[in-house]
Scaffold this active site. Sequence first.
Site, short mmCIF file in Angstrom:
data_model
loop_
_atom_site.label_atom_id
_atom_site.label_comp_id
_atom_site.label_asym_id
_atom_site.label_seq_id
_atom_site.Cartn_x
_atom_site.Cartn_y
_atom_site.Cartn_z
N GLY A 231 -10.12 8.38 1.17
CA GLY A 231 -8.55 8.96 1.45
C GLY A 231 -8.39 10.43 1.86
O GLY A 231 -9.00 11.21 1.58
N SER A 232 -6.87 10.45 1.99
CA SER A 232 -6.66 11.88 1.98
C SER A 232 -6.76 12.72 0.70
O SER A 232 -6.90 12.05 -0.27
CB SER A 232 -5.30 11.96 3.00
OG SER A 232 -4.49 11.07 1.71
N GLY A 236 -5.81 11.72 -3.33
CA GLY A 236 -6.63 11.91 -4.58
C GLY A 236 -5.39 12.58 -5.14
O GLY A 236 -6.00 12.78 -6.59
N GLU A 253 -13.38 10.95 -3.04
CA GLU A 253 -14.15 11.28 -1.58
C GLU A 253 -13.08 11.50 -0.68
O GLU A 253 -12.55 9.99 -0.05
CB GLU A 253 -15.29 9.50 -1.12
CG GLU A 253 -15.46 9.32 -1.79
CD GLU A 253 -16.82 10.52 -1.89
OE1 GLU A 253 -16.74 11.63 -1.24
OE2 GLU A 253 -17.97 10.35 -2.38
N CYS A 287 -14.68 11.70 7.94
CA CYS A 287 -14.12 12.29 7.70
C CYS A 287 -14.80 13.98 7.56
O CYS A 287 -15.19 15.19 7.48
CB CYS A 287 -13.89 12.11 5.89
SG CYS A 287 -15.25 10.87 5.81
P1 NAD Z 1 -4.94 7.59 3.05
O1 NAD Z 1 -5.11 8.65 2.15
O2 NAD Z 1 -4.09 7.39 3.24
O3 NAD Z 1 -5.53 6.01 1.97
C1 NAD Z 1 -6.59 5.48 1.57
C2 NAD Z 1 -6.51 4.51 0.65
O4 NAD Z 1 -5.31 5.23 -0.22
C3 NAD Z 1 -5.53 3.11 1.82
O5 NAD Z 1 -5.84 2.40 0.73
C4 NAD Z 1 -3.84 3.84 0.95
O6 NAD Z 1 -3.51 2.80 0.59
C5 NAD Z 1 -4.25 4.38 -0.34
N1 NAD Z 1 -3.43 5.16 -1.16
C6 NAD Z 1 -2.51 5.81 -1.27
N2 NAD Z 1 -1.72 6.68 -1.43
C7 NAD Z 1 -2.41 6.52 -3.21
C8 NAD Z 1 -1.64 6.44 -4.42
N3 NAD Z 1 -0.62 7.73 -4.34
N4 NAD Z 1 -2.77 6.36 -5.54
C9 NAD Z 1 -3.32 4.54 -4.59
N5 NAD Z 1 -3.57 4.68 -3.40
C10 NAD Z 1 -2.83 5.21 -2.70
O7 NAD Z 1 -5.50 7.71 4.02
P2 NAD Z 1 -6.33 7.31 5.27
O8 NAD Z 1 -5.52 8.21 6.25
O9 NAD Z 1 -6.13 5.74 5.13
O10 NAD Z 1 -7.40 8.29 5.67
C11 NAD Z 1 -7.60 9.15 6.43
C12 NAD Z 1 -8.01 10.54 5.25
O11 NAD Z 1 -9.63 9.59 4.34
C13 NAD Z 1 -8.43 11.51 6.05
O12 NAD Z 1 -8.10 12.61 5.13
C14 NAD Z 1 -10.43 11.99 5.58
O13 NAD Z 1 -11.16 12.39 5.81
C15 NAD Z 1 -10.01 10.77 4.25
N6 NAD Z 1 -12.35 10.01 4.36
C16 NAD Z 1 -12.49 10.60 3.69
C17 NAD Z 1 -14.32 10.12 3.43
C18 NAD Z 1 -15.31 10.57 2.62
O14 NAD Z 1 -15.94 10.04 2.17
N7 NAD Z 1 -14.17 12.28 1.98
C19 NAD Z 1 -14.21 9.20 4.17
C20 NAD Z 1 -12.80 8.06 5.21
C21 NAD Z 1 -11.86 9.03 5.03
#
Ligand code: NAD
Length: 499
Positions: A231-232, A236, A253, A287
């Site tokens: 995720g974002s 992380g 990731e 990503c």
């Molecule tokens: P996001 O960070 O909003 O959410 C991702 C996941 O994390 C969701 O399931 C969310 O509920 C969970 N989450 C959020 N805050 C949390 C916390 N504090 N503790 C635990 N879980 C939590 O991301 P998004 O908008 O769904 O996706 C887009 C982002 O993901 C972009 O930044 C993209 O670059 C990244 N991404 C990275 C990869 C990679 O492999 N590097 C792959 C796909 C997406």
Amino acid sequence: MSATAALLDRLGIAHLVTEGDIVSRSPIDGSRLGAVKAHSAAEVDAVLAQSAAAFKAWRTVPAPRRGELIRLFGEVLREHKADLGALVTLEAGKIVQEGLGEVQEMIDICDFAVGLSRQLHGLTIASERPRHRMVETWQPLGPVAIITAFNFPVAVWAWNAALALVCGDPVIWKPSEKTPLTALATQALFEKALARFGDAPEGLSQLLFGLREVGEQIAADPRVPLVSATGSTRMGREVAPVVAKRFGRSILELGGNNAMIVTPSADLRLAVRAILFAAVGTAGQRCTTLRRLIVHNDCYDKVVSAVKTAFAAIQPGDPRHAGTLMGPLIDKAAFDAVTKALDAAKAQGGTVHGGGRALADTFPDAWYAYPAIAEMPAQTEIVKHETFGPILYVLRYSDFEEAVAMQNDVPQGLSSSIITRDLLEAERFLAPDGSDCGIANVNMGPSGAEIGGAFGGEKETGGGRESGSDSWRQYMRRQTSAINYGTSLPLAQGIEFPE
Ligand code: NAD
């Protein structure tokens, strides 16, 4: 029965899509696809307990037998590829080809994991002590939590789950709150494979729905030795310290800010094709999306003019229609972030071509955007930030070292590429002082990784590696054993210790 209801029925989840607080909306038209209930803290606790119990049984199943489960899952995925791909299109807004491609990626990782299940090998190491040998064995680790983002709603889970399961670890999946139905469907397909398999323990793969609180609870729980979170970078930053505080492991990731360097010797036709797919594919919501184009002065005008023409020909549209190359953004917040970034680019001296909302009349409740090119005078603050949408920042360079330095001068380190026919430049890009990213490609774009390689990136991308190569080791516990097959007890380092 509506087409959506029929699709959910074929995937075996129509009865599970009920009322609930996690509502799935299609980014295609904003319509409500269904809802699921968020799990309470007590339910999360029960799921983690069940996973810990499943681990006790699963870890003793021979790895090739565990591989058989993944082989069966790959078979089920092949049977349902079209339907699951269609649901990815419906719920995440990917074009048909990309929806299918995502399921293919799941099938590919299953194939990889099946082979791996017979290759989880360790080492034999020479011992300094007479009549001793040392061995290194990889043991199952324990329950693995998989937190996933909306933009790869099923493939990222499969990358993790296929490896974790052959390694002997049960999985717990917290999908994005924006894509609960694809997760539900994947779990239902996995259960089909479990039924064919026969004797797997209860709770080998479980789903947890919820907002970030659920993710936070999982991250803090010591019964989960590994948290793989995609995720974002913001997410992380929140997850990593919570897992580290209890000495758990994490695979992170996170966001990328991927660049391509186009050199004077580049094959420009190839460059433009690579730029187009990498920048507008998945509406800029990968990503690994190409976000920064670094072009040599000598070919700048030609490249930028060709890219402008190619971008202008892109008509965002309904991703279900053949011929659509670019579907919608996930939601209004994503569209607003793109608008804000383009305003910032202008304020920081950039010239913006394209951009703006598309199809507002046809789909008033959905968020389609025209792709935008922002020619920037320098790598300003906004260029260093990942905006998750179809914006391509373009920068000039005159000296190769300057281009590489610019490519590396962002907080993220996921993917990168160079287009060149100059062997020396290509090699320098891949050298220790070349690209600092986890992925560095030559004569192609930065997106579209294959599962055979380790996937992930450095710096704010989080440092994790998933999928191929030796990523599997993270899902296992390394055990070193010294074995004495003599009758005396020599000590290491020559230490004398009287009997
Ligand atoms: P996001 O960070 O909003 O959410 C991702 C996941 O994390 C969701 O399931 C969310 O509920 C969970 N989450 C959020 N805050 C949390 C916390 N504090 N503790 C635990 N879980 C939590 O991301 P998004 O908008 O769904 O996706 C887009 C982002 O993901 C972009 O930044 C993209 O670059 C990244 N991404 C990275 C990869 C990679 O492999 N590097 C792959 C796909 C997406």
